[in-house]
Design a protein around this motif. Structure first.
Motif, short mmCIF file in Angstrom:
data_model
loop_
_atom_site.label_atom_id
_atom_site.label_comp_id
_atom_site.label_asym_id
_atom_site.label_seq_id
_atom_site.Cartn_x
_atom_site.Cartn_y
_atom_site.Cartn_z
N ALA A 1 46.11 49.82 49.07
CA ALA A 1 47.07 50.49 48.20
C ALA A 1 47.30 49.71 46.91
N LEU A 2 47.18 48.39 46.99
CA LEU A 2 47.41 47.57 45.79
C LEU A 2 46.23 47.64 44.82
N ALA A 3 45.02 47.87 45.35
CA ALA A 3 43.83 47.81 44.48
C ALA A 3 43.97 48.67 43.22
N PRO A 4 44.36 49.95 43.34
CA PRO A 4 44.49 50.74 42.10
C PRO A 4 45.61 50.27 41.18
N VAL A 5 46.62 49.64 41.74
CA VAL A 5 47.70 49.11 40.89
C VAL A 5 47.18 47.89 40.13
N VAL A 6 46.42 47.04 40.84
CA VAL A 6 45.82 45.87 40.18
C VAL A 6 44.90 46.33 39.05
N GLU A 7 44.17 47.42 39.29
CA GLU A 7 43.28 47.97 38.26
C GLU A 7 44.04 48.32 36.98
N ARG A 8 45.30 48.71 37.14
CA ARG A 8 46.11 49.08 35.97
C ARG A 8 46.82 47.88 35.37
N VAL B 1 48.69 39.50 37.16
CA VAL B 1 49.20 39.60 38.52
C VAL B 1 49.87 38.28 38.88
N VAL B 2 51.13 38.38 39.28
CA VAL B 2 51.90 37.18 39.65
C VAL B 2 52.03 37.15 41.17
N PRO B 3 51.27 36.24 41.82
CA PRO B 3 51.39 36.14 43.28
C PRO B 3 52.64 35.34 43.64
N GLY B 4 53.09 35.47 44.88
CA GLY B 4 54.24 34.69 45.33
C GLY B 4 53.99 33.20 45.26
N HIS B 5 52.74 32.81 45.46
CA HIS B 5 52.38 31.39 45.45
C HIS B 5 51.06 31.21 44.70
N GLY B 6 51.01 30.22 43.78
CA GLY B 6 49.76 29.89 43.10
C GLY B 6 49.69 30.47 41.70
N ALA B 7 48.56 30.14 41.04
CA ALA B 7 48.42 30.47 39.63
C ALA B 7 48.47 31.98 39.36
N VAL B 8 49.00 32.31 38.21
CA VAL B 8 49.02 33.69 37.73
C VAL B 8 47.57 34.13 37.48
N LEU B 9 47.25 35.38 37.81
CA LEU B 9 45.87 35.86 37.75
C LEU B 9 45.73 36.98 36.72
N ASP B 10 44.57 37.02 36.05
CA ASP B 10 44.30 38.23 35.27
C ASP B 10 43.70 39.26 36.23
N ARG B 11 43.45 40.45 35.72
CA ARG B 11 43.02 41.55 36.60
C ARG B 11 41.76 41.18 37.40
N GLU B 12 40.76 40.62 36.70
CA GLU B 12 39.49 40.33 37.37
C GLU B 12 39.68 39.31 38.49
N ALA B 13 40.46 38.26 38.19
CA ALA B 13 40.69 37.21 39.20
C ALA B 13 41.46 37.79 40.39
N ALA B 14 42.42 38.67 40.12
CA ALA B 14 43.20 39.27 41.20
C ALA B 14 42.31 40.15 42.07
N LEU B 15 41.40 40.89 41.43
CA LEU B 15 40.50 41.75 42.20
C LEU B 15 39.55 40.91 43.06
N ARG B 16 39.18 39.74 42.52
CA ARG B 16 38.32 38.84 43.29
C ARG B 16 39.07 38.34 44.53
N VAL B 17 40.32 37.91 44.35
CA VAL B 17 41.12 37.45 45.49
C VAL B 17 41.28 38.59 46.50
N LEU B 18 41.51 39.80 45.98
CA LEU B 18 41.67 40.95 46.87
C LEU B 18 40.43 41.16 47.73
N GLU B 19 39.25 41.08 47.07
CA GLU B 19 38.00 41.25 47.81
C GLU B 19 37.82 40.16 48.86
N GLU B 20 38.13 38.93 48.48
CA GLU B 20 38.01 37.81 49.42
C GLU B 20 38.97 37.99 50.59
#
Ligand SMILES: [Zn+2]
Length: 253
Positions: free
Chosen positions: A190-197, A201-220
């Motif tokens: 459900a988050l994937a399409p929101v990340v696409e927009r 992305v500010v995670p609860g813990h760790g470095a702030v991510l741009d869209r591509e980095a967030a999608l990479r974490v999501l895939e992992e």
């Protein structure tokens, strides 16, 4: 504590503890603070830090009921705390749990806190839903799987997404009590399409991510949850292996 502006209307405050992020979002002259830093000194400084940059919040939000995300009222005791309905349910069904967990961590890390945590006025928000901020509207998206409760907060006009304890570059997916692999996977889907927009992305813990980095974490994270075997690259520290063992136990029931 570090304060970094990620957009002219968004500032991320990172605690020295657990790289815990709080984020203040602003629309016009109204600001809201999501989640919180941890140490008493950080909480004491927070009102001045936010006021100096023009982000004095009018309200608080918490992404979920884990104690480390609920400390906003220690900095702003006069503000009410908005949480997802699911989080309100969890707070009501486990009275005192967050306070207990905070006390346990404080004693483990020798942290002196001037007063115990009080959640004060807590307001339940319908999720999925929308929440006004100035002339804009925040989108509230349900998250689950890490715990039984939670929401991600998206500010579409600036592309900033606060996801709570999902999509962390430092923490593997953690299946805590009330969470499950199936729910975690639906949350990621459900988050994937929101990340696409999103731009940021500010995670609860760790470095702030741009869209591509967030999608990479999501895939992992999806790959990790598929087999619950290999830890995601760069997240195979001793502590993450401990969390992994706890996940295996949670899954075994
Ligand atoms: Zn957390």
């Amino acid at each position: 504590m570090r304060a970094v502006s990620v957009h002219e209307d968004a500032i991320v405050v990172t605690s020295l503890f657990w790289q815990l992020n709080a984020v203040a979002l602003r629309a016009g002259d109204e600001a809201m603070l999501i989640d919180s830093p941890y140490f008493p000194e950080e909480l004491e400084m927070l009102p001045a830090v936010l006021a100096q940059s023009g982000f004095a919040p009018a309200a608080l939000l918490a992404t979920h009921a884990d104690f480390d995300h609920l400390l906003g009222r220690a900095a702003f005791p006069e503000l009410s705390l908005g949480v997802a309905e699911s989080t309100m349910l969890r707070i009501r069904s486990e009275p005192g749990a967050a306070q207990r967990e905070l006390r346990d961590h404080d004693s483990r890390f020798y942290v002196d806190r001037p007063r115990p945590l009080s959640l004060g006025t807590t307001q339940s928000l319908p999720v999925p839903g929308r929440l006004g901020l100035g002339d804009e509207e925040l989108e509230l998206h349900a998250t689950g799987g890490h715990t039984a409760d939670g929401m991600a907060v998206f500010a579409p006009w600036m592309g900033v997404l606060a996801v709570g304890d999902h999509l962390s570059p430092v923490e593997i997916p953690m299946i805590s009590p009330g969470g499950s692999v199936a729910d975690y996977r639906s949350t990621l889907a459900a988050l994937a399409p929101v990340v696409e927009r999103a731009e940021t992305v500010v995670p609860g813990h760790g470095a702030v991510l741009d869209r591509e980095a967030a999608l990479r974490v999501l895939e992992e994270d999806v790959a990790y949850l598929d087999g619950l075997d290999a830890l995601p690259p760069g997240r195979d520290s001793a502590e993450q292996r401990r969390i992994h063992q706890a996940n295996l136990q949670a899954v075994a029931g």
